[in-house]
Write a protein that holds these residues in place. Structure first.
Motif: not given
Lengths: 371, 371
Positions: B103, B106-107, B125, B156, B339
């Motif tokens: 995450s 990605q952000k 991913e 994660h 999430s």
């Protein structure tokens, strides 16, 4: 815990906190309200911190009588951060207006120039920033995205005693106020204000927390280059938790809000009590300085700050001696800002009458040694 | 002060602090080292705070063996702030590369797209972010301004066990690491790193402090739209005091640095001791989870984080019951990120072996109730 008399702290910021707030923060350090967690150890999304956050928001709203169509945001970056964050969120490609009344409004004007055509509606620079230009003389751009003032200039000791009414000046644009160094010391007329911001490290305590209070219709217009962490829309939608907020700062500021709300002066309570106390303390010191030929404050009486009182010795060669003597008497952090020189006594909300009297007693004593 | 056993706090951040650090912060709240001032009340430009700042900077440099040609900056805005601040300072109009491992990377990738052509050199991913792509397979843009990784993905539970050597991959570009959730838990090979940043609220304590460690030659190239408060050159030139820094956060982080430097495990001291402890604790929990058919961690063993250990009950309908039982036993903040779901045990530096043993004892007990 027994505690000797603490020194009196005249720092311009970070600045003195109410002793009661410090004692609570110390007592709760390892265990907030039986949770087994210290406040710094809490997830910002847990029930314990949410309770702290919600009480702080509610108390600040009560304290400043913030209308329901204004959002309160707890952010990071301080006043200097907001100098960029405000135009990134509010300028929308239009020009922005500034009234220059000291170092802080000058800095804000300069930074905004990175994001918008940054104009000067009025400036007191010719007076050495010892006055506030009469609003009737301001050249307000009616098409500006907003007009920005610093409602209390920490360095120059200049304060707006009344916020300008831009509508009465024929400009229906939002007023932005940087109220960092006098937030929670007096009421704010929200009918005249679109956005108020304040670094917390003056009247509220912890450096690293920035408070933004913004009318809802001004949210949602950020430039595409606005960093997400500083986009008011994202911050507002996520109740100041788009990123991890400065949790300890919110907690301590919340203790301060609670303390202000409980203050009493005669029949006055809360902010009215604090304001009466501030007026009394500032008047006492200004009256003393004005009656003296040994000390001098150069700001025009109508523009004088209740919070930050710069003053000068007639004989500036004795500045170091003055400061050493003050420190020896427990009167701390009286040195003026390097850009102005001399001395500065900041009388924020946490200052007691006893502190002001101790300062005046020392001013008298020091003057006598020069006779 | 007598103190009952504190609960064990598995929060992913803001997270547990060493009890000794909290006790010192409480004891010094009203009077730091005889100054008569609490740390929150000190001018950031005064001798007292400068001493705190300089010791914190020096201790962090020692702790992480930061070379002399890297600057340590104490900033605001957190990891999400840095997602914009890094490209604002380092991208110089060139493309920027990202390796997606969860995450946070990605952000970061998405936010950088506001300021630069933001490319993906590799992504995990497809694995559901349970692995780290082999660097030999990365498509590194040799003309990128930098390549960014999140060296420990908090959500994660994925951690780089070794930092990639971009030169060996044929790309002589700086590596940027977001090490928010494992800073000060292991050594950093600075020969492979151009810039490291970390929000302090995981392993160092106070939310609202952001640490940036950057090689000097990367400073001084900010885009014109970079806010001054977040311009590395201005921050570095002013020793992190271009604006008022988060003074309390620097103080508490400084207490943590000092605590880490004094840790011992057998013949190991400081960071080596902490790292040995972290390896022992994480291995103990992973070994237990792997041996169980009732609990499951889905991350490939080579990519597992020592700091953040997500796990799932085979029967997820019992999640609420599990969490309630944990809380009743003083095992706090074990709920997984929304999430990902399930549970997450964060074993930051302040976690004790006793906390891990108490968690495992509860995991065993809970499993038995389902027999």
């Amino acid at each position: 815990m027994t505690q000797l008399q603490r020194p009196f702290n005249f720092s311009a910021g970070p600045a003195a906190l109410p002793e009661e707030v410090l004692q609570t923060a110390a007592a709760e350090m390892l265990d907030w309200h039986g949770s087994g967690l210290g406040v710094m150890e809490m997830s910002h999304r847990g029930a314990e911190f949410i309770a702290i956050y919600e009480k702080a928001e509610r108390d600040l709203r009560t304290l400043l009588a913030v209308p329901s169509d204004y959002r309160i945001l707890f952010m990071q970056g301080g006043g200097i951060g907001e100098n960029a964050i405000v135009p990134l969120n509010l300028s929308r490609g239009a020009a922005v207006d500034f009234v220059l009344t000291g170092s802080w409004s000058q800095k804000s004007h300069k930074e905004a120039g990175k994001y918008a055509h940054s104009q000067i509606a009025a400036s007191a620079e010719a007076s050495g920033f010892t006055a506030i230009p009469d609003p009737a003389t301001w050249q307000v751009n009616q098409k500006a995205a907003y007009l920005h003032i610093c409602s209390n200039e920490t360095i120059h000791g200049v304060e707006f005693q009344e916020l300008p009414d831009l509508k009465a000046l024929g400009a229906d644009i939002p007023l932005v106020i940087d109220c960092s160094s006098h937030i929670a010391s007096r009421t704010i007329d929200w009918s005249r204000v679109g956005l108020a911001f304040a670094g917390a490290q003056k009247n509220l305590g912890p450096a690293g927390l920035t408070i933004v209070i913004v009318r809802e219709d001004l949210i949602g217009h950020a430039l595409p280059i606005c960093p997400s962490a500083f986009n008011y829309e994202l911050v507002a939608k996520n109740d100041s938790m788009y990123n991890t907020p400065p949790t300890w700062g919110i907690y301590v500021a919340g203790l301060v809000f609670d303390w202000v709300l409980r203050q009493q002066e005669g029949s006055l309570t809360g902010l009215a009590a604090i304001e009466a106390r501030n007026i009394r303390q500032a008047s006492r010191l200004y009256d003393f300085l004005d009656a003296s030929s040994f000390y001098q404050n150069r700001v025009q009486p109508a523009a004088r700050s209740r919070m930050n009182i710069p003053f000068f010795l007639t004989d500036e060669s004795r500045n170091a001696e003055f400061l050493a003597g003050a420190k020896a008497r427990g009167l701390l952090q009286l040195k003026g800002h390097k850009s102005v020189g001399g001395m500065r006594a900041s009388l924020y909300n946490a200052m007691s009458d006893a502190g002001v009297e101790a300062l005046i007693a020392y001013l008298q004593e020091f003057e006598k040694t020069s006779a």
